[in-house]
Design a protein around this motif. Structure first.
Motif, PDB file in Angstrom:
ATOM      1  N   ARG A  31      39.319  54.346   2.551  1.00 55.37           N
ATOM      2  CA  ARG A  31      37.891  54.510   2.290  1.00 55.37           C
ATOM      3  C   ARG A  31      37.618  55.938   1.825  1.00 55.37           C
ATOM      4  O   ARG A  31      38.440  56.840   1.992  1.00 55.37           O
ATOM      5  CB  ARG A  31      37.070  54.201   3.562  1.00 55.37           C
ATOM      6  N   ARG A 147      39.381  60.432  -0.683  1.00 60.04           N
ATOM      7  CA  ARG A 147      39.879  59.113  -0.300  1.00 60.04           C
ATOM      8  C   ARG A 147      40.836  59.302   0.862  1.00 60.04           C
ATOM      9  O   ARG A 147      41.836  60.006   0.753  1.00 60.04           O
ATOM     10  CB  ARG A 147      40.569  58.432  -1.480  1.00 60.04           C
ATOM     11  N   ARG A 168      30.089  52.872   1.286  1.00 59.24           N
ATOM     12  CA  ARG A 168      30.369  51.446   1.343  1.00 59.24           C
ATOM     13  C   ARG A 168      31.153  51.047   0.094  1.00 59.24           C
ATOM     14  O   ARG A 168      31.120  51.739  -0.921  1.00 59.24           O
ATOM     15  CB  ARG A 168      29.093  50.631   1.467  1.00 59.24           C
ATOM     16  N   ARG A 169      31.857  49.964   0.187  1.00 59.01           N
ATOM     17  CA  ARG A 169      32.625  49.509  -0.970  1.00 59.01           C
ATOM     18  C   ARG A 169      31.680  48.951  -2.032  1.00 59.01           C
ATOM     19  O   ARG A 169      30.903  48.027  -1.743  1.00 59.01           O
ATOM     20  CB  ARG A 169      33.620  48.423  -0.561  1.00 59.01           C
ATOM     21  N   ARG A 206      40.077  46.310  -6.220  1.00 57.20           N
ATOM     22  CA  ARG A 206      40.222  46.442  -4.768  1.00 57.20           C
ATOM     23  C   ARG A 206      41.042  47.680  -4.426  1.00 57.20           C
ATOM     24  O   ARG A 206      40.725  48.404  -3.481  1.00 57.20           O
ATOM     25  CB  ARG A 206      40.858  45.179  -4.177  1.00 57.20           C
ATOM     26  N   GLY A 209      39.035  50.696  -4.371  1.00 56.49           N
ATOM     27  CA  GLY A 209      38.052  50.840  -3.306  1.00 56.49           C
ATOM     28  C   GLY A 209      36.871  49.911  -3.363  1.00 56.49           C
ATOM     29  O   GLY A 209      35.928  50.069  -2.596  1.00 56.49           O
ATOM     30  N   ALA A 210      36.907  48.923  -4.255  1.00 60.69           N
ATOM     31  CA  ALA A 210      35.766  48.018  -4.418  1.00 60.69           C
ATOM     32  C   ALA A 210      35.949  46.746  -3.597  1.00 60.69           C
ATOM     33  O   ALA A 210      37.045  46.396  -3.173  1.00 60.69           O
ATOM     34  CB  ALA A 210      35.585  47.656  -5.891  1.00 60.69           C
ATOM     35  N   GLN A 211      34.840  46.070  -3.394  1.00 54.62           N
ATOM     36  CA  GLN A 211      34.836  44.704  -2.871  1.00 54.62           C
ATOM     37  C   GLN A 211      34.595  43.785  -4.065  1.00 54.62           C
ATOM     38  O   GLN A 211      33.675  44.021  -4.846  1.00 54.62           O
ATOM     39  CB  GLN A 211      33.732  44.537  -1.828  1.00 54.62           C
ATOM     40  N   LEU A 312      31.748  55.689  -5.674  1.00 61.31           N
ATOM     41  CA  LEU A 312      32.253  56.129  -4.377  1.00 61.31           C
ATOM     42  C   LEU A 312      32.027  57.613  -4.121  1.00 61.31           C
ATOM     43  O   LEU A 312      32.457  58.139  -3.093  1.00 61.31           O
ATOM     44  CB  LEU A 312      33.742  55.804  -4.273  1.00 61.31           C
TER      45      LEU A 312
END
Length: 390
Positions: A31, A147, A168-169, A206, A209-211, A312
């Motif tokens: 994260r 990160r 948050r993602r 992903r 760092g993403a959803q 991010l």
């Protein structure tokens, strides 16, 4: 057409850093730290032994000196007394330093008989004491943005930080388009292919760092695409794959336009990846990628990964480049910036002979992209070139 640099600048304007949330430290790896975090204690919180041995009250010693052992100290078990001249405490690595101790004599330099020790010849000169706060002190900061990796998690744990403020993602909705596509595991007709781009891009996002939300494949009809676009609502970024060109079946721009798309640009002077589109649809950033698998993956590396960094709160810009010598010569480049799939071996980089934008086998072998400026002349083996490591 616009340049790659202008396209990236436009893409980065589509987003802004997302909200901050607290997560348990166990979930913080990978994260992005959103706020500076301060240590709540010193580390070590006390002066401690760095070796197994004996704590004594003097730094000046010689072979043959003797000391009486008056107790023992282990990690988590402090010796409560005080060491005076001629005395020693058996001590183990990590144990708190007894009151009065000035030095640790390592156990290899000692001969023990009952409660007495004698120092041997050629004593190790180190004092072997870790001072209180020698690593960090109360109030020292782990600074954002960054990160978080395993070593950061270990550091935060030692700082006694149990909840970590992270971005948050960002949510990325992905829509593959085309009547020719079926999902992996399905049985395609003899005029269909398996949708691969969406899965590869989802994995890329992903890792960044993403959803991801993988939406149903949209058919080449306005109604099918409209349904998928409506399902994307609430995402930070909508990524469509295919259908962004100007053919009779390329309807993404048209349908998205009826749903409020404000397009910033279409077409970039690059290969692979020329038919790239970007803009906003409602509150979402939207990027329309080419349908060729290599084109979409290369554009994901060059444009969407920097945008995700921006979401991010990380520094965001062009992918980092390194300079390497060519292992083989290259022909002159055309007027479009070219990102050639390549492999770095033995300190040099070699472009693959086949550069067609449909060849996933070549992309899977590549660990780099050679960046060829527009109209770059032919290059000889040994000349240096700019490279993006994958």
């Amino acid at each position: 057409m616009i340049s790659v640099s202008d396209a990236l600048a436009a893409v980065l304007k589509l987003g802004s850093p997302v909200d901050v949330e607290l997560v348990p430290l166990i979930d913080a790896d990978g994260r992005v730290l959103a706020q500076d975090v301060a240590a709540t204690r010193d580390q070590p919180p006390f002066s401690a032994s760095a070796m197994d041995g004996y704590a004594i009250s003097t730094v000046d010693v010689a072979a043959g000196d003797t000391f009486t052992v008056i107790g023992e100290a282990a990690a988590g078990h402090r010796f409560d007394g005080k060491i005076d001249d001629g005395q020693a405490v058996r001590i183990f690595t990590g144990a708190p330093l007894p009151i009065g101790a000035q030095r640790i004599i390592i156990q290899e330099d000692v001969t023990r008989a009952g409660s007495s020790i004698m120092l041997r010849e050629n004593i190790d000169k180190g004092h072997h004491i870790r001072p209180s706060g020698g690593d960090f002190k109360v109030g020292d900061l782990l600074t954002a943005p960054r990160r978080l990796g395993p070593s950061d998690v270990a550091l935060l744990a030692s700082m006694n930080v149990a909840q970590v403020p992270v971005r948050r993602r960002p949510v990325v909705a992905i829509i593959a388009t085309g009547d020719e596509l079926v999902s992996p595991g399905e049985t395609p007709r003899d005029d269909q292919i398996i949708a691969s781009n969406s899965l590869g891009l989802a994995a890329m996002f992903r890792r960044a760092g993403a959803q991801t939300r993988l939406l149903p494949i949209a058919k080449d009809t306005a109604s099918s695409l409209e349904m998928d676009l409506s399902l994307a609502e609430g995402a930070d970024l909508l990524v469509t794959i295919g259908g962004a060109s100007v053919g009779d079946h390329d309807i993404v721009a048209k349908v998205a336009g009826t749903m409020g798309l404000e397009r910033d640009f279409y077409k970039v002077a690059m290969r692979p990846g020329k038919p790239l589109m970007a803009g906003r649809i409602g509150k979402m950033a939207m990027i329309g990628l080419p349908g060729n698998p290599v084109s979409s993956m290369v554009c994901g590396e060059l444009f969407i990964r920097p945008l995700l960094d921006h979401f991010l709160g990380l520094p965001a810009g062009p992918r980092a480049r390194i300079s390497l010598p060519l292992a083989q010569p290259l022909d002159a480049n055309s007027q479009r910036e070219h990102y050639m799939r390549a492999i770095i071996e033995d300190g040099a980089v070699r472009a693959f002979d086949r550069q067609d934008s449909s060849l996933l086998t070549v992309l899977a072998q590549a660990n780099a992209l050679i960046v060829r400026p527009p109209n770059d002349p032919a290059r000889a083996a040994g000349e240096r070139t700019e490279v993006i490591a994958l």
